[in-house]
Design an enzyme around this catalytic site. Structure first.
Site, PDB file in Angstrom:
ATOM      1  N   TRP A 181      65.913 -73.006  39.290  1.00 53.46           N
ATOM      2  CA  TRP A 181      66.766 -73.365  38.157  1.00 53.46           C
ATOM      3  C   TRP A 181      67.138 -72.098  37.414  1.00 53.46           C
ATOM      4  CZ3 TRP A 181      65.759 -72.427  32.891  1.00 53.46           C
ATOM      5  CH2 TRP A 181      66.810 -72.831  32.055  1.00 53.46           C
ATOM      6  N   GLU A 222      67.732 -77.331  40.892  1.00 50.73           N
ATOM      7  CA  GLU A 222      67.815 -78.189  39.709  1.00 50.73           C
ATOM      8  C   GLU A 222      69.137 -77.963  38.989  1.00 50.73           C
ATOM      9  OE1 GLU A 222      64.772 -77.352  36.777  1.00 50.73           O
ATOM     10  OE2 GLU A 222      65.286 -79.100  35.557  1.00 50.73           O
ATOM     11  N   LYS A 224      72.021 -78.783  35.822  1.00 46.47           N
ATOM     12  CA  LYS A 224      71.989 -78.958  34.368  1.00 46.47           C
ATOM     13  C   LYS A 224      73.405 -79.084  33.836  1.00 46.47           C
ATOM     14  CE  LYS A 224      69.761 -77.157  30.276  1.00 46.47           C
ATOM     15  NZ  LYS A 224      68.635 -76.390  29.762  1.00 46.47           N
ATOM     16  N   ASP A 256      66.490 -83.477  36.608  1.00 45.68           N
ATOM     17  CA  ASP A 256      65.718 -83.472  35.362  1.00 45.68           C
ATOM     18  C   ASP A 256      66.446 -84.474  34.466  1.00 45.68           C
ATOM     19  OD1 ASP A 256      65.292 -82.764  32.548  1.00 45.68           O
ATOM     20  OD2 ASP A 256      64.253 -80.987  33.264  1.00 45.68           O
ATOM     21  N   HIS A 259      69.029 -83.501  31.816  1.00 45.73           N
ATOM     22  CA  HIS A 259      70.151 -82.648  32.195  1.00 45.73           C
ATOM     23  C   HIS A 259      71.452 -83.379  32.514  1.00 45.73           C
ATOM     24  CE1 HIS A 259      67.407 -79.011  33.328  1.00 45.73           C
ATOM     25  NE2 HIS A 259      67.186 -79.482  32.121  1.00 45.73           N
ATOM     26  N   HIS A 283      62.174 -83.835  37.507  1.00 46.65           N
ATOM     27  CA  HIS A 283      61.525 -83.370  36.290  1.00 46.65           C
ATOM     28  C   HIS A 283      61.624 -84.522  35.313  1.00 46.65           C
ATOM     29  CE1 HIS A 283      61.667 -78.681  36.538  1.00 46.65           C
ATOM     30  NE2 HIS A 283      60.782 -79.223  37.348  1.00 46.65           N
ATOM     31  N   ASP A 291      69.055 -82.198  25.639  1.00 43.32           N
ATOM     32  CA  ASP A 291      67.940 -81.772  26.484  1.00 43.32           C
ATOM     33  C   ASP A 291      66.794 -81.224  25.627  1.00 43.32           C
ATOM     34  OD1 ASP A 291      66.617 -81.067  28.894  1.00 43.32           O
ATOM     35  OD2 ASP A 291      67.376 -79.024  28.759  1.00 43.32           O
ATOM     36  N   ASP A 293      63.606 -81.970  25.480  1.00 53.64           N
ATOM     37  CA  ASP A 293      62.281 -81.833  26.084  1.00 53.64           C
ATOM     38  C   ASP A 293      61.150 -82.314  25.184  1.00 53.64           C
ATOM     39  OD1 ASP A 293      62.649 -80.778  28.834  1.00 53.64           O
ATOM     40  OD2 ASP A 293      63.715 -79.191  27.788  1.00 53.64           O
ATOM     41  N   ASP A 323      58.241 -82.138  32.775  1.00 53.07           N
ATOM     42  CA  ASP A 323      58.860 -80.931  32.224  1.00 53.07           C
ATOM     43  C   ASP A 323      59.283 -81.179  30.784  1.00 53.07           C
ATOM     44  OD1 ASP A 323      60.144 -78.570  31.701  1.00 53.07           O
ATOM     45  OD2 ASP A 323      61.925 -79.013  32.882  1.00 53.07           O
TER      46      ASP A 323
END
Ligand code: RNT
Ligand code: ZN
Length: 416
Positions: A181, A222, A224, A256, A259, A283, A291, A293, A323
């Site tokens: 990524w 990955e 995004k 993910d 993303h 993820h 995003d 997280d 993640d």
């Protein structure tokens, strides 16, 4: 009859064998990211976190050394039922005295301590080259940089990481998922959108020219949609990553769930990709409006993600990793709550009688399908969860915080 026995009976009548479920739960590996423990800082540089990602908050007690990070992770692991895998970033290399090298020169020996740690806890290891937080990120670009020297450096980093991934797999006996990524992109409208992508494509191809055993190393790309300060254009977009994986043998797409655009659901993308890819990677995170997280919770989309993996019988085709990184709360708790939430989602999925639900769908009995799906939500899953925790010898929910508090008082609060 104790509570679990009553719950077991109730599930049995619905066609679910909770004993078989508990046994299965103990075998599903979920990869635990080392970077929740120190706010994605790593050990190989002292600069800020870059790449369009950000941790917010400064809760006291974060890990500052490999020893502290491993101790904290050990404490978190003790609160997690089920099978774990360790997810490392290259920036977490542990250099002995005089061993320091730049990222393009990393070797397996720089990760010996982690291998020891993984073996101690019977974990396989997943790996991530670190294409951010480093002086050689030039103008926000790495693998897609127009500067050949910069691009070469990062390609060499990727190749070094393949060699290290293979070492992890050989040492642990478990294949290593190696995720590529980069945050490469532009804050504002670029003149050329294809050039960076062609360079990114060529760079990943060069990285993959490093010979490796496909049974041991599982390279992923990955995608995004955007990052902070990189709002207008991301080289590794969804179409880019997916097309790359689709056209390169042995490469997995990694999704993910932070993303994508907020109404796009990764849970729906999983069965779509499973129609075409032998294996995919995930993820799991919690994007709050973007995003962000946040710590994974036992929420609708987390349940839906687990459900799609389980109901499609794809537990051995989907590599699951967590993640997220929250610096505003106790980090051990963040690790434990996120991991346990995903475990709960898996448990819920495994305690669902899919054959019956599928039959209702196929016979177009959608009224009954809705009624039954809603009924299942009130089933005594918590009793099965507690029994599972007990059998794994980890704290049940009501006891977990006590242990976290104690570790905070004894260990974290002493770190100044
Ligand atoms: C960033 C990506 C990436 C990172 C980790 C630290 O948006 O999700 O996976 O979170 O590599
Ligand atoms: Zn991610």
């Amino acid at each position: 009859m104790n509570h679990y026995e009553a719950a077991r009976e109730k599930y049995r009548l619905a066609g679910v064998d909770t004993e078989a479920v508990i046994e299965k739960m103990m075998k599903i590996p979920v990869s635990l990211h080392c970077w929740q423990g120190d706010d994605v800082k790593g050990f190989d540089q002292d600069g800020p976190l870059t790449g369009g990602i950000q941790t917010t908050g400064n809760y006291p007690g974060k890990a500052r050394t490999p020893q502290e990070l491993m101790a904290d992770m050990e404490q978190a692991l003790s609160l997690m039922p089920g099978k774990k895998k360790l997810n490392l970033h290259a920036s977490y290399a542990v250099f002995g005295p005089g061993q320091e090298v730049d990222r393009d020169k990393l070797e397996p020996k720089h990760f010996e301590k982690w291998v020891e740690f993984a073996k101690k806890h019977q974990m396989g290891i997943d790996f991530n080259p670190t294409f951010f937080s480093h002086p050689k990120v030039k103008d926000g670009l790495t693998l897609s940089s127009p500067d050949e020297e910069t691009r070469k450096f990062w390609i060499e980093h990727g190749k070094a990481c393949i060699r290290i991934s293979e070492y992890f797999a050989k040492e642990t006996g478990v294949p290593c998922v190696m995720n590529i990524w980069t945050g490469d992109g532009y804050k504002d409208i670029p003149a050329d959108r294809m050039g960076p992508r062609l360079r990114y494509k060529d760079s990943i191809e060069q990285i993959l020219s490093q010979p490796f055993d496909k049974n041991l190393v599982k390279p992923c790309v990955e995608s995004k949609v955007f990052g902070i300060g990189v709002e207008s254009y991301t080289a590794g977009s969804a179409e880019f990553a997916l097309s790359f994986a689709a056209t390169h043998d042995g490469v997995l797409p990694l999704m993910d769930n932070g993303h994508y655009h907020p109404t796009e659901m990764v849970s729906d993308k999983i069965p779509a990709l499973l129609c075409f890819f032998p294996e995919i990677a995930l993820h799991v995170t919690r994007p709050v409006r973007w995003d962000s997280d946040h710590v994974v919770l036992y929420d609708d989309e987390t349940r839906e993600i687990a459900k799609e993996i389980v109901r499609n019988d794809a537990l051995d085709r989907v590599y699951i990793a967590l993640d997220y990184f929250d610096a505003s709360i106790n980090r051990i708790s963040a690790w434990a709550v996120g991991f346990r939430s995903f475990q709960k989602a898996l448990l819920s999925a495994l305690c669902t009688p899919y054959a019956e639900l599928r039959r209702l769908q196929e016979e177009n009995r959608m009224t009954e399908l809705m009624v039954m799906q809603e009924n299942l939500k009130m089933y005594p899953l918590g009793e099965v969860w507690e029994e599972y925790c007990r059998r794994c010898q980890v704290a049940v929910d009501s006891q977990m915080f006590e242990e976290i508090e104690k570790y905070e008082k004894d260990v974290l609060s002493v770190r100044k």
